[in-house]
Enzyme design. Structure first.
Site, PDB file in Angstrom:
ATOM      1  CD  GLU A 241       0.926   0.492  -0.752  1.00  0.00           C
ATOM      2  OE1 GLU A 241       0.626  -0.293  -1.652  1.00  0.00           O
ATOM      3  OE2 GLU A 241       0.274   1.537  -0.518  1.00  0.00           O
ATOM      4  CB  CYS A 242       6.346   4.713  -0.345  1.00  0.00           C
ATOM      5  SG  CYS A 242       7.515   5.954  -0.975  1.00  0.00           S
ATOM      6  N   GLY A 243       6.406   5.378   2.414  1.00  0.00           N
ATOM      7  CA  GLY A 243       6.549   5.934   3.749  1.00  0.00           C
ATOM      8  C   GLY A 243       6.371   4.886   4.821  1.00  0.00           C
TER       9      GLY A 243
ATOM     10  CB  THR B 228       6.920  -2.767  -1.305  1.00  0.00           C
ATOM     11  OG1 THR B 228       7.085  -2.413  -2.669  1.00  0.00           O
ATOM     12  CG2 THR B 228       5.484  -2.496  -0.909  1.00  0.00           C
TER      13      THR B 228
END
Length: 442
Positions: free
Chosen positions: A318-320, A419
């Protein structure tokens, strides 16, 4: 069951976090067992709550969790009294404003007002916020104020005298250089990096009225469709490895609780070069990989993750986590570091944020967190962008939000998914992840 109240601000930047930490300190010193919480999808403010309260802060967001999920997550907290820090101004936000959270939980609102340059105007502001609820048909009760950056003596007395009878004065937070939390991109520094000094908080809390704050707190209604102890689910015969260090620190307490409830959990630090634990799936939360890009590139853990993903071990980022799963990460200063190489993308940091919103994603194809046609709600806030290959496969179309390319999110390769959206376990996405990583029974 915990009573609670919501601290709503008149705007962003009014000092809600410092007021929240001071109130937590004041209540704790008065003998109350405090459970902190945060309205909205933030990870940073809750880290400061935990540093002062000594227990994880609950995330309360209607968009991410739904009304029943919100109530369930509240009830998973511990303690005598719950202090809920709001997000932005009290009424700001269409996905899950502070007022919407207060209404869903039927909790009273204590308004944090910047009193640095006002006395009677503080009362006028509070009265306007109280009356505005009726104007927009929002069923909330503003019960009083905490005066942020207020001096004592005549200044404090003028504020108290100006308040109408139905708005209580709960005290003030004096101006102090010791109550400033350093910030950087994405917001403040984390609580374990820059926790406010206990002495400064105690001094700030001297003018607060903890007994009166506890007296106005109330008990929320129970969830209508599920037991208050959480959603029951069968265990899965799987071990999930969760990255946990300064680069991967954005995870909701409820997510870790959910993994522990249904599966075995092992943690590791990619920054420290830990080997990936023997596992059936890997979860890479968000955080600050850009601040640790050199260590990540040289430590070897990301290379191991790339090998495992190519062998079919599911990795969810997720993201990072998405950034770490990419081929490369380039900082805003132009320094490039090799990442895990799982996803066909190169990530670049920018000086300004690239997306900030609640998001809704519709699954184009089945993936780790959703079946085809299902929708997942989450939140995005990032300063990076991803340049993806022309033949890259996306798992989601963006119904709301920017995603990776403005129209899609969820890069998928092998059995893995990266994502930009952070999701909460009340969305069901982590249950699907846990069920997908369980190896087939022989």
């Amino acid at each position: 069951m915990m009573n609670g109240f919501v601290l709503g601000g008149v705007s962003s930047g009014v000092g809600k976090t410092v007021a929240t930490l001071s109130i937590i300190r004041s209540l704790a010193d008065a003998g109350y067992d405090v459970q902190p919480a945060k309205a909205g999808p933030d990870f940073i403010d809750p880290s400061h709550h935990e540093a002062i309260a000594g227990r994880p802060s609950r995330t309360l967001d209607l968009w991410l969790e739904g009304e029943d999920g919100l109530r369930r997550n509240y009830r998973r907290g511990e303690g005598d009294i719950c202090v809920v820090e709001g997000v932005m101004g009290l009424y700001d936000g269409d996905g899950s404003s502070t007022a919407m959270v207060a209404e869903a939980l039927d909790l009273p609102v204590v308004l944090v007002v910047d009193a640095k340059a006002g006395m009677e105007s503080v009362a006028a502001t509070a009265l306007g916020f109280e009356n505005y609820a009726d104007t927009i048909g929002r069923d909330i009760e503003v019960v009083g104020v905490v005066a942020q950056r207020a001096h004592g003596g005549r200044h404090e007395q003028g504020i108290r005298d100006a308040l109408p009878d139905d708005l209580e004065y709960f005290g003030r937070i004096p101006p102090s250089d010791d109550l400033e939390i350093p910030d950087r991109h994405l917001g403040l520094e984390m609580g374990d990096e820059a926790a406010l000094p206990t002495d400064a908080l105690r001094e700030a809390a001297e003018s607060l009225r903890p007994e009166r704050l506890a007296a106005v707190a109330s008990e929320p209604p129970a969830s209508e469709t599920e037991p208050s102890t959480g959603v029951p689910a069968d265990p899965v015969d799987a071990t999930v490895a969760v990255a946990s260090d300064a680069a991967f620190c954005f995870r909701y307490p409820a997510t870790i609780e959910r993994v522990r409830e249904r599966a075995d959990l092992a943690t590791f630090s990619p920054v420290a070069g830990d080997p990936v634990p023997d596992c059936d799936g890997v979860y890479l939360p968000g955080g600050y990989p850009e601040l640790h890009a050199d260590d990540l590139a040289s430590a070897g853990t990301l290379d191991e993750l790339g090998d495992l993903a190519s062998e079919g071990v599911p990795v969810l980022g997720e993201c990072g986590g998405l950034m770490a799963m990419s081929r490369s990460l380039t900082t805003a200063e132009g320094e490039r570091s090799e990442m895990a190489g799982i996803l066909p993308a190169d990530v670049t940091m920018h000086d300004r944020y690239q997306a900030l919103d609640h998001v809704e994603l519709e699954a184009i194809e089945g993936s780790l967190t959703a079946d085809t046609g299902e929708t997942v709600r989450g939140h995005e806030f990032h300063y990076s962008s991803a340049d993806v290959d022309s033949d890259a496969r996306f798992a989601f179309e963006t119904v709301r939000g920017d995603g990776i390319d403005g129209e899609h999110d969820g890069l998928t390769e092998y059995e893995s998914l990266g994502t930009y959206a952070h999701v909460h376990p009340e969305s069901g996405a982590f249950d699907r992840f846990l069920e997908r990583v369980e190896p087939p029974r022989k």
